[in-house]
Design a protein around this motif. Structure first.
Motif, PDB file in Angstrom:
ATOM      1  N   VAL A 193     -16.244  -9.624  22.827  1.00 26.36           N
ATOM      2  CA  VAL A 193     -16.830  -9.936  21.511  1.00 26.36           C
ATOM      3  C   VAL A 193     -15.713  -9.934  20.468  1.00 26.36           C
ATOM      4  O   VAL A 193     -14.667  -9.321  20.688  1.00 26.36           O
ATOM      5  N   PRO A 194     -15.914 -10.626  19.334  1.00 29.89           N
ATOM      6  CA  PRO A 194     -14.932 -10.494  18.253  1.00 29.89           C
ATOM      7  C   PRO A 194     -14.937  -9.056  17.730  1.00 29.89           C
ATOM      8  O   PRO A 194     -16.005  -8.452  17.604  1.00 29.89           O
ATOM      9  N   VAL A 195     -13.762  -8.523  17.467  1.00 30.24           N
ATOM     10  CA  VAL A 195     -13.658  -7.130  17.033  1.00 30.24           C
ATOM     11  C   VAL A 195     -13.268  -7.093  15.547  1.00 30.24           C
ATOM     12  O   VAL A 195     -12.202  -7.577  15.166  1.00 30.24           O
ATOM     13  N   ALA A 196     -14.180  -6.558  14.733  1.00 30.65           N
ATOM     14  CA  ALA A 196     -13.901  -6.396  13.307  1.00 30.65           C
ATOM     15  C   ALA A 196     -12.922  -5.248  13.147  1.00 30.65           C
ATOM     16  O   ALA A 196     -13.163  -4.165  13.692  1.00 30.65           O
ATOM     17  N   ALA A 197     -11.808  -5.478  12.449  1.00 32.77           N
ATOM     18  CA  ALA A 197     -10.841  -4.389  12.317  1.00 32.77           C
ATOM     19  C   ALA A 197      -9.988  -4.515  11.061  1.00 32.77           C
ATOM     20  O   ALA A 197      -9.291  -5.505  10.881  1.00 32.77           O
ATOM     21  N   PRO A 198     -10.050  -3.496  10.213  1.00 34.73           N
ATOM     22  CA  PRO A 198      -9.064  -3.362   9.151  1.00 34.73           C
ATOM     23  C   PRO A 198      -7.880  -2.573   9.702  1.00 34.73           C
ATOM     24  O   PRO A 198      -7.908  -2.134  10.852  1.00 34.73           O
ATOM     25  N   SER A 199      -6.860  -2.379   8.893  1.00 32.28           N
ATOM     26  CA  SER A 199      -5.778  -1.484   9.301  1.00 32.28           C
ATOM     27  C   SER A 199      -6.346  -0.081   9.511  1.00 32.28           C
ATOM     28  O   SER A 199      -7.273   0.338   8.812  1.00 32.28           O
ATOM     29  N   ALA A 200      -5.779   0.648  10.485  1.00 32.52           N
ATOM     30  CA  ALA A 200      -6.368   1.915  10.935  1.00 32.52           C
ATOM     31  C   ALA A 200      -5.872   3.119  10.127  1.00 32.52           C
ATOM     32  O   ALA A 200      -5.541   4.160  10.684  1.00 32.52           O
ATOM     33  N   ASN A 201      -5.819   2.963   8.811  1.00 30.11           N
ATOM     34  CA  ASN A 201      -5.412   4.062   7.927  1.00 30.11           C
ATOM     35  C   ASN A 201      -6.606   4.484   7.084  1.00 30.11           C
ATOM     36  O   ASN A 201      -7.574   3.739   6.954  1.00 30.11           O
ATOM     37  N   ILE A 202      -6.537   5.664   6.496  1.00 33.61           N
ATOM     38  CA  ILE A 202      -7.483   6.032   5.453  1.00 33.61           C
ATOM     39  C   ILE A 202      -7.163   5.139   4.250  1.00 33.61           C
ATOM     40  O   ILE A 202      -5.998   4.888   3.946  1.00 33.61           O
ATOM     41  N   SER A 203      -8.206   4.612   3.591  1.00 29.66           N
ATOM     42  CA  SER A 203      -8.005   3.655   2.498  1.00 29.66           C
ATOM     43  C   SER A 203      -7.009   4.171   1.457  1.00 29.66           C
ATOM     44  O   SER A 203      -7.073   5.333   1.068  1.00 29.66           O
ATOM     45  N   GLY A 204      -6.120   3.295   1.041  1.00 28.52           N
ATOM     46  CA  GLY A 204      -5.148   3.663   0.017  1.00 28.52           C
ATOM     47  C   GLY A 204      -3.810   4.087   0.596  1.00 28.52           C
ATOM     48  O   GLY A 204      -2.778   3.983  -0.061  1.00 28.52           O
ATOM     49  N   LYS A 205      -3.795   4.569   1.832  1.00 25.66           N
ATOM     50  CA  LYS A 205      -2.557   5.031   2.474  1.00 25.66           C
ATOM     51  C   LYS A 205      -1.824   3.838   3.101  1.00 25.66           C
ATOM     52  O   LYS A 205      -2.431   2.811   3.368  1.00 25.66           O
ATOM     53  N   PRO A 206      -0.529   4.015   3.390  1.00 24.12           N
ATOM     54  CA  PRO A 206       0.194   2.933   4.067  1.00 24.12           C
ATOM     55  C   PRO A 206      -0.442   2.634   5.429  1.00 24.12           C
ATOM     56  O   PRO A 206      -0.908   3.542   6.114  1.00 24.12           O
ATOM     57  N   MET A 262      -6.781  -7.168  -2.051  1.00 23.00           N
ATOM     58  CA  MET A 262      -5.504  -7.058  -2.742  1.00 23.00           C
ATOM     59  C   MET A 262      -5.636  -6.416  -4.115  1.00 23.00           C
ATOM     60  O   MET A 262      -4.642  -6.072  -4.738  1.00 23.00           O
ATOM     61  N   LYS A 263      -6.881  -6.279  -4.610  1.00 19.00           N
ATOM     62  CA  LYS A 263      -7.015  -5.680  -5.941  1.00 19.00           C
ATOM     63  C   LYS A 263      -7.001  -4.157  -5.897  1.00 19.00           C
ATOM     64  O   LYS A 263      -6.863  -3.499  -6.914  1.00 19.00           O
ATOM     65  N   TYR A 264      -7.150  -3.596  -4.704  1.00 16.02           N
ATOM     66  CA  TYR A 264      -7.210  -2.136  -4.615  1.00 16.02           C
ATOM     67  C   TYR A 264      -5.828  -1.521  -4.543  1.00 16.02           C
ATOM     68  O   TYR A 264      -4.879  -2.131  -4.064  1.00 16.02           O
ATOM     69  N   LYS A 265      -5.760  -0.277  -5.004  1.00 11.14           N
ATOM     70  CA  LYS A 265      -4.531   0.494  -4.880  1.00 11.14           C
ATOM     71  C   LYS A 265      -4.212   0.655  -3.390  1.00 11.14           C
ATOM     72  O   LYS A 265      -5.097   0.905  -2.581  1.00 11.14           O
ATOM     73  N   HIS A 266      -2.964   0.473  -3.031  1.00  9.96           N
ATOM     74  CA  HIS A 266      -2.611   0.381  -1.629  1.00  9.96           C
ATOM     75  C   HIS A 266      -1.342   1.137  -1.348  1.00  9.96           C
ATOM     76  O   HIS A 266      -0.502   1.268  -2.220  1.00  9.96           O
ATOM     77  N   TYR A 267      -1.173   1.498  -0.094  1.00 13.24           N
ATOM     78  CA  TYR A 267       0.142   1.867   0.409  1.00 13.24           C
ATOM     79  C   TYR A 267       0.781   2.971  -0.432  1.00 13.24           C
ATOM     80  O   TYR A 267       1.999   3.125  -0.448  1.00 13.24           O
ATOM     81  N   ALA A 268      -0.051   3.708  -1.181  1.00  9.35           N
ATOM     82  CA  ALA A 268       0.522   4.629  -2.142  1.00  9.35           C
ATOM     83  C   ALA A 268       1.080   5.877  -1.450  1.00  9.35           C
ATOM     84  O   ALA A 268       0.335   6.616  -0.827  1.00  9.35           O
ATOM     85  N   PRO A 269       2.387   6.124  -1.564  1.00 12.30           N
ATOM     86  CA  PRO A 269       2.906   7.411  -1.097  1.00 12.30           C
ATOM     87  C   PRO A 269       2.490   8.486  -2.094  1.00 12.30           C
ATOM     88  O   PRO A 269       2.050   8.179  -3.195  1.00 12.30           O
ATOM     89  N   LYS A 270       2.614   9.767  -1.704  1.00 12.57           N
ATOM     90  CA  LYS A 270       2.175  10.850  -2.600  1.00 12.57           C
ATOM     91  C   LYS A 270       3.053  10.924  -3.846  1.00 12.57           C
ATOM     92  O   LYS A 270       2.570  11.129  -4.948  1.00 12.57           O
ATOM     93  N   ALA A 271       4.355  10.780  -3.661  1.00 14.07           N
ATOM     94  CA  ALA A 271       5.281  10.888  -4.804  1.00 14.07           C
ATOM     95  C   ALA A 271       5.361   9.541  -5.518  1.00 14.07           C
ATOM     96  O   ALA A 271       5.227   8.497  -4.891  1.00 14.07           O
ATOM     97  N   PRO A 272       5.591   9.555  -6.840  1.00 10.75           N
ATOM     98  CA  PRO A 272       5.762   8.279  -7.546  1.00 10.75           C
ATOM     99  C   PRO A 272       6.992   7.537  -7.017  1.00 10.75           C
ATOM    100  O   PRO A 272       7.998   8.157  -6.675  1.00 10.75           O
ATOM    101  N   LEU A 273       6.871   6.226  -6.917  1.00  9.05           N
ATOM    102  CA  LEU A 273       7.941   5.391  -6.356  1.00  9.05           C
ATOM    103  C   LEU A 273       8.488   4.483  -7.459  1.00  9.05           C
ATOM    104  O   LEU A 273       7.717   3.830  -8.166  1.00  9.05           O
ATOM    105  N   TYR A 274       9.796   4.468  -7.600  1.00 11.78           N
ATOM    106  CA  TYR A 274      10.446   3.608  -8.590  1.00 11.78           C
ATOM    107  C   TYR A 274      11.320   2.584  -7.878  1.00 11.78           C
ATOM    108  O   TYR A 274      12.083   2.945  -6.972  1.00 11.78           O
ATOM    109  N   ILE A 275      11.211   1.313  -8.293  1.00 14.63           N
ATOM    110  CA  ILE A 275      12.048   0.252  -7.717  1.00 14.63           C
ATOM    111  C   ILE A 275      13.140  -0.071  -8.735  1.00 14.63           C
ATOM    112  O   ILE A 275      12.826  -0.387  -9.885  1.00 14.63           O
ATOM    113  N   VAL A 276      14.386   0.015  -8.321  1.00 12.63           N
ATOM    114  CA  VAL A 276      15.484  -0.110  -9.280  1.00 12.63           C
ATOM    115  C   VAL A 276      16.616  -0.972  -8.713  1.00 12.63           C
ATOM    116  O   VAL A 276      16.707  -1.216  -7.517  1.00 12.63           O
TER     117      VAL A 276
END
Ligand code: TXA
Ligand code: MG
Length: 320
Positions: free
Chosen positions: A133-146, A221-235
């Motif tokens: 059967v077709p298997v419905a599957a999102p990524s296997a993380n708790i929502s919001g985590k990488p 794509m509108k939800y907060k995603h992939y958020a690590p616990k510490a704030p991340l800065y791109i520089v």
């Protein structure tokens, strides 16, 4: 709940597939990231995916297939571009097509389209064929985590919460699939991934990118995603940013092979764009397990798969 761990031999995969056919949840490896699967024709099981992940229920799921022909059971129309795009199926490409009514609302969040993907990774393909059967599957993380790219990541997030987890090869791509909307007449990338804009355009001509102007985005794509616990800065200048956070435990993520003081936790993403994709989520989870109070990352420049890496990195940074 006791979670059963399955290896990737045929007998174990057949047992895991039986769980899916009986309405249970099984996490499985693919070439992109691990997925959390349920039978795509059983709305209650599909709803359990949302509960376990804490996923907003207006965010549709992708249906995973083990043979290309299953697409005809699910899609109402097969647009002409599919002839050329078949070469990425199997592969890290999800196509969004008008759906047939057999596809439950629970999968599509009520949309009249459905996302379909055929993974190329060997374990995933054998498992999906055994499911039938077709298997419905999102990524296997708790929502919001990488998203999880190793068996250990999945165990960390889901042990005790799902019926089974299949331990397989590492996820070679390391970022989720490209989501390409083919339901509107204007092929549009809703999420960048392993099959790049350039690769798609070489096959089917102009491809639009969602989120520019009025073109739609994937609901997810509108939800907060992939958020690590510490704030991340791109520089641009990592050392300059480090000097602004003195007294804090600092994590640094770089594409160049640099060296830092020993009190700084450094993760080198690798030498090629494919390495960056492969390692990004691993790095974010690594920093989560450390006690860093701030994460500083070099920017990721360039086209191709770097588009997808940059997309995930900026989401993780929440635009910092
Ligand atoms: O690589 C992947 O795609 C992985 C593996 C497990 O296959 N799956 C994955 O699923 O990343 P998920 O649920 O984490 O992300 C699916 C994305 C979401 O942004 C969702 O909104 C979008 O695809 N999507 C799914 N069905 C859609 C549809 N019918 N129309 C528009 N966007 C859709
Ligand atoms: Mg996800």
């Amino acid at each position: 709940m006791k979670t059963q761990i399955f290896s990737s031999d045929d007998l174990s995969l057949a047992k895991a597939a039986d769980i899916i056919k009986n309405g249970g949840l099984v996490a499985f490896p693919t070439e992109t990231v691990y997925g959390l699967g349920a039978c795509g024709f059983m709305p209650e099981s599909v709803n359990n995916i949302f509960k376990v992940k804490g996923r907003p229920n207006d965010n549709p799921l992708i249906l995973h297939i083990g043979s290309y022909e299953q697409i005809y059971d699910l899609a109402l129309e097969i647009p002409p571009q599919m002839d050329k795009l078949k070469k990425f199926m199997p592969g890290p490409l999800t196509v969004v097509l008008k759906r047939k009514s057999v596809v439950p609302d629970a999968v599509t969040a009520g949309l009249d389209t459905v996302g379909i993907r055929m993974p190329i990774q060997e374990t995933a393909n054998r498992f999906l064929k055994l499911c039938g059967v077709p298997v419905a599957a999102p990524s296997a993380n708790i929502s919001g985590k990488p998203s999880p790219t190793t068996f250990d990541h999945v165990v960390y997030d889901l042990d005790g919460k799902v019926d089974g987890i299949i331990s397989g090869e590492v996820c070679s791509v390391g970022l989720e699939s490209t989501v390409l909307d083919l339901s509107t007449g204007e092929p549009t990338i809703l999420r960048p991934g392993g099959v790049t804009k350039e690769m798609l355009e070489a096959e089917i001509g102009t491809v639009y990118v969602g989120g520019d102007g009025n073109r739609p985005k994937a609901p997810g794509m509108k939800y907060k995603h992939y958020a690590p616990k510490a704030p991340l800065y791109i520089v641009e200048d990592v050392n300059e940013e480090i000097s602004k956070h003195s007294g804090k435990k600092i994590g640094v993520m770089t594409t160049q092979n640099m060296s830092f003081d020993s009190d700084i936790i450094h993760f080198h993403l690798g030498d090629t764009p494919e390495d960056y994709a492969h390692n990004l989520f691993k790095a974010l989870r690594f920093f989560d397990l450390s006690d860093v109070e701030v994460i500083i990352s070099q920017d990721i420049k360039g086209g191709g798969i770097c588009e997808a890496v940059r997309n995930r990195l900026y989401k993780a940074a929440d635009n910092r």
